[in-house]
Design an enzyme around this catalytic site. Structure first.
Site, PDB file in Angstrom:
ATOM      1  CB  SER A 164     104.248  20.549  44.100  1.00 34.49           C
ATOM      2  OG  SER A 164     105.144  19.152  44.218  1.00 34.49           O
ATOM      3  CG  ASP A 165     106.562  21.818  50.307  1.00 33.41           C
ATOM      4  OD1 ASP A 165     107.559  21.020  50.222  1.00 33.41           O
ATOM      5  OD2 ASP A 165     106.283  22.522  51.103  1.00 33.41           O
ATOM      6  CD1 TRP A 166     110.024  15.686  48.752  1.00 32.03           C
ATOM      7  CD2 TRP A 166     109.898  17.861  47.842  1.00 32.03           C
ATOM      8  NE1 TRP A 166     110.980  15.919  48.182  1.00 32.03           N
ATOM      9  CE2 TRP A 166     111.023  17.053  47.641  1.00 32.03           C
ATOM     10  CE3 TRP A 166     109.735  19.006  47.448  1.00 32.03           C
ATOM     11  CZ2 TRP A 166     112.213  17.647  46.666  1.00 32.03           C
ATOM     12  CZ3 TRP A 166     110.489  19.710  46.634  1.00 32.03           C
ATOM     13  CH2 TRP A 166     111.505  19.125  46.158  1.00 32.03           C
TER      14      TRP A 166
END
Length: 680
Positions: A253-255
């Site tokens: 995932s992106d952060w």
């Protein structure tokens, strides 16, 4: 003897195991808690960390940004950086990705990526958070300078070479942000609503190319896709990425882009970053109570370890640290070469450039000439630049003692104009800037740049404008100046690269990877419902008409078209010929000659057309170096894959039959030769 033979056979068998087989074997030895620890991030000295499991020799995985970021030097020099990222020191401040894309040179792209990967490994990084291949759908996009431009074919070719370059250093590359993540405005809430055909033909190709190149990781994005979060989207992650594209690495995932536990895991997310909010104890509980199967958890871990095995991380101890000095003189030289190679000569009336020996007084005007050099964009990949050569420094060094170089920051228009009038030639330095987290407010150069150029051009007929830009900019003054050069955030060697190009030591051969409009009223996705969206719904109903395709479809003439870029020499094209091959492909040949007085590089672009496609679609390009007077026959193959569209009824690629015309030229509008052909 039998024992020795048995050992030999076992070693031979082990060496034949695939990365996935090795990963599966290792996963079978892990406990539930150990598996859970590998599918989410934890705290550490890198932006992302997956902890080691010493019991079975699994090393710590260290994730670090690399595409772009922001730092500031003393004396108010506004430089932003490309390199290892996230504020690390003792690394090269590289040109931004769009800058290297503008070279249209896959070999240079691979060298660039390999150098970034090498520096990251010296710093202890083993998962590189790049490349960023989202299409530059709208010219105000805040991260367009990190992108690979507006065309899926160009992006795909370059994505392949970027991935190979980074991963040659035993570093996992992470292609991002999957998918339809084309704006920063409300990026964490907006739903990007696109049709299936446009998704496959415009927004998927660069990701698919990275997958075919063996990319280890894909980062899913913040946005929603047709109202479902990207990091829990069954259609994009499982059906398309892991299914149709056959991606065998892991999806991170992106952060902070994870929104659920069982839904995200079951729909294709393999690793949550940067912590275990959803994939820590909640995922363990979900496995125990049957919401997520043990088989799915094993698959998540296998995918992660497969990526590490595939590039060699599991077989070679990582010894670098965040304090290691990763710089070297070879990378400094490469940074200069890349910056000069990326300079796009947009206009050159009366052959004002290169600067002639008769010019003895040069006025350098504008903050970007010395006091505020906008050499990069803002965002997550920030480094502390080791140095920045300003344009004033570079030009003074190259011009020598016989040429008088003067400087004015341009804050007082009358004073700057007076200096320009007393000189033989004026170079006005301007810039635009953008950053992750927000889109640009307009397409103008920043500060008083437009007014400054108008004032200088009125005082000095021999005016050159040199821009350091985040992407497309509008130029209301373009008809009033002799020459225009742009560079997309050129990095630490900006001043030397500027001098290399302005004095002709480097003959410009770069081309625009994005279209420059006349004004913001003339851009694709121009409706508010398309960009930035209404009520967090952005409709991609322009379909396939993105970038130059939109201008061609609307029959609008932009300021400077996609692929535009001049040289200090001239090239001529001859007539094209075509031969159909037995496999259904077509070979085209046509001569290109250097008709000027100096050597230079010409790049041809191929645009086949058909009734079912936009007016022209890029399907090939090649750059060739020719000496003055030299002619070379160019060869281009158009394969079946180049004449396919995504069939939304059959849900697959389908070849189009009928009559085509292949156009060859130096930009999407400057087409020199063409050849019609039939595909039956």
């Amino acid at each position: 003897m039998r024992i020795l033979l048995l050992v030999f056979l076992l070693v031979g068998y082990s060496s034949c195991e695939t990365p996935e087989q090795r990963a599966r074997q290792l996963v079978s030895t892990l406990t539930l808690d150990e598996k859970i620890s590998l599918v989410h991030g934890s705290r550490g000295s890198y932006v992302g960390v997956t902890p080691a499991i010493p019991r079975v020799n699994i090393p710590q995985a260290n994730d670090q940004d690399g595409p772009q970021g922001e730092s500031f030097l003393s004396r108010n020099t506004n430089v932003t950086s490309v390199g290892v990222g996230d504020g690390l020191k003792n690394v090269t401040f590289w040109p931004c990705t769009l800058s290297v894309i503008s070279t249209w040179d896959p070999e240079l792209m691979e060298q660039y990526a390999a150098a970034i990967g090498w520096e990251q490994r010296q710093k202890g990084v083993n998962i590189h958070l790049g490349p960023m291949v989202n299409i530059a759908r709208n010219p105000v996009g805040g991260r367009n300078f990190e992108s690979f431009g507006e065309d899926p074919h160009l992006s795909s070719i370059m994505a392949d070479r970027y991935v190979r370059g980074v991963q040659s250093n035993r570093i996992v590359a992470t292609v991002k942000h999957f998918v339809l993540n084309n704006q920063e405005y409300n990026r964490t809430t907006t739903s990007a609503n696109a049709g299936i055909r446009a998704t496959w033909e415009i927004y998927y190709p660069a990701f698919h190319s990275a997958v075919k190149a063996g990319v280890g990781a894909v980062m899913c994005s913040y946005n929603r896709i047709n109202d479902t979060w990207a990091c829990e989207n069954q259609e994009t992650l499982n059906r398309d990425l892991k299914g149709k594209m056959n991606f065998t690495g892991f999806v991170m995932s992106d952060w902070g882009a994870t929104h659920s536990t069982a839904k995200a895991a079951n729909n294709g997310l393999d690793q949550e970053m940067p912590d275990g909010t959803y994939f820590g104890q909640p995922l363990k509980d979900a496995v125990i109570n049957g919401q997520v199967s043990q088989e799915r958890l094993d698959d998540m871990v296998v995918r992660f370890l497969t990526a590490l095995y595939r590039v060699g991380i599991m077989d070679e101890l990582q010894t670098g640290t965040t304090t290691t000095n990763a710089r070297n003189s070879t990378h400094d030289a490469l940074s200069r070469k890349l910056a000069a190679a990326s300079a796009v000569l947009l206009k050159n009336d009366d052959e004002t450039l290169p600067i002639k020996d008769t010019v003895k007084k040069i006025a350098i005007i504008g903050l970007d000439g010395n006091d505020r050099v906008t050499a990069g964009g803002g965002g997550s990949g920030g480094v502390v630049p080791p140095y920045v050569v300003t344009p004033l420094q570079g030009i003074k060094s190259r011009a020598g003692p016989d040429v008088q170089i003067t400087y004015d920051d341009g804050s007082d228009l009358k004073r700057a104009a007076a200096l320009a009038a007393k000189s033989d030639l004026a170079v006005v330095f301007v810039s635009s800037w953008s950053s992750e987290g927000s889109d640009r407010q307009n397409l103008n150069v920043q500060s008083n740049g437009d007014q400054l150029i108008e004032a200088i051009a009125a005082a000095q007929p021999e005016t050159i404008v040199h821009g350091f830009v985040a992407g497309a900019v509008v130029m209301p003054w373009h008809s009033k100046v002799k020459s225009i050069v742009v560079q997309f955030f050129p990095g630490q060697e900006v001043g030397n690269a500027v001098a290399d190009v302005l004095f002709g030591d480097v003959n410009p051969s770069a081309r625009l990877p994005v279209t420059f409009p006349i004004s913001y009223d003339q851009v694709p996705a121009e409706k508010k419902t398309q960009y930035p969206g209404v009520d967090n719904e952005a409709n991609y109903d322009e379909g396939l008409f993105v970038g130059y395709r939109w201008y061609d479809q609307k029959k609008q003439k932009p300021l400077y078209p996609f692929g535009h870029g001049l040289s200090y020499t001239r090239f001529k094209y001859g007539e094209a010929e075509v031969v159909e091959n037995s496999d259904g492909s077509f070979n085209f040949t046509f001569p290109v000659a250097n008709a000027g007085k100096r050597s230079g590089a010409e790049m041809y672009l191929s645009y086949p057309t058909s009734a079912l496609e936009p007016p022209r679609v890029l399907r090939g390009f090649e750059k060739v170096q020719l000496e003055a007077g030299q002619m070379q026959k160019m060869n281009f193959r158009l394969g079946e894959e180049d004449m396919q569209i995504w069939n939304v009824v059959e849900d697959r690629w389908t070849a189009v039959k009928g009559r085509f015309t292949a156009h060859f030229g130096s930009s999407s509008r400057n087409l020199h030769t063409k050849k019609a052909f039939n595909r039956n």
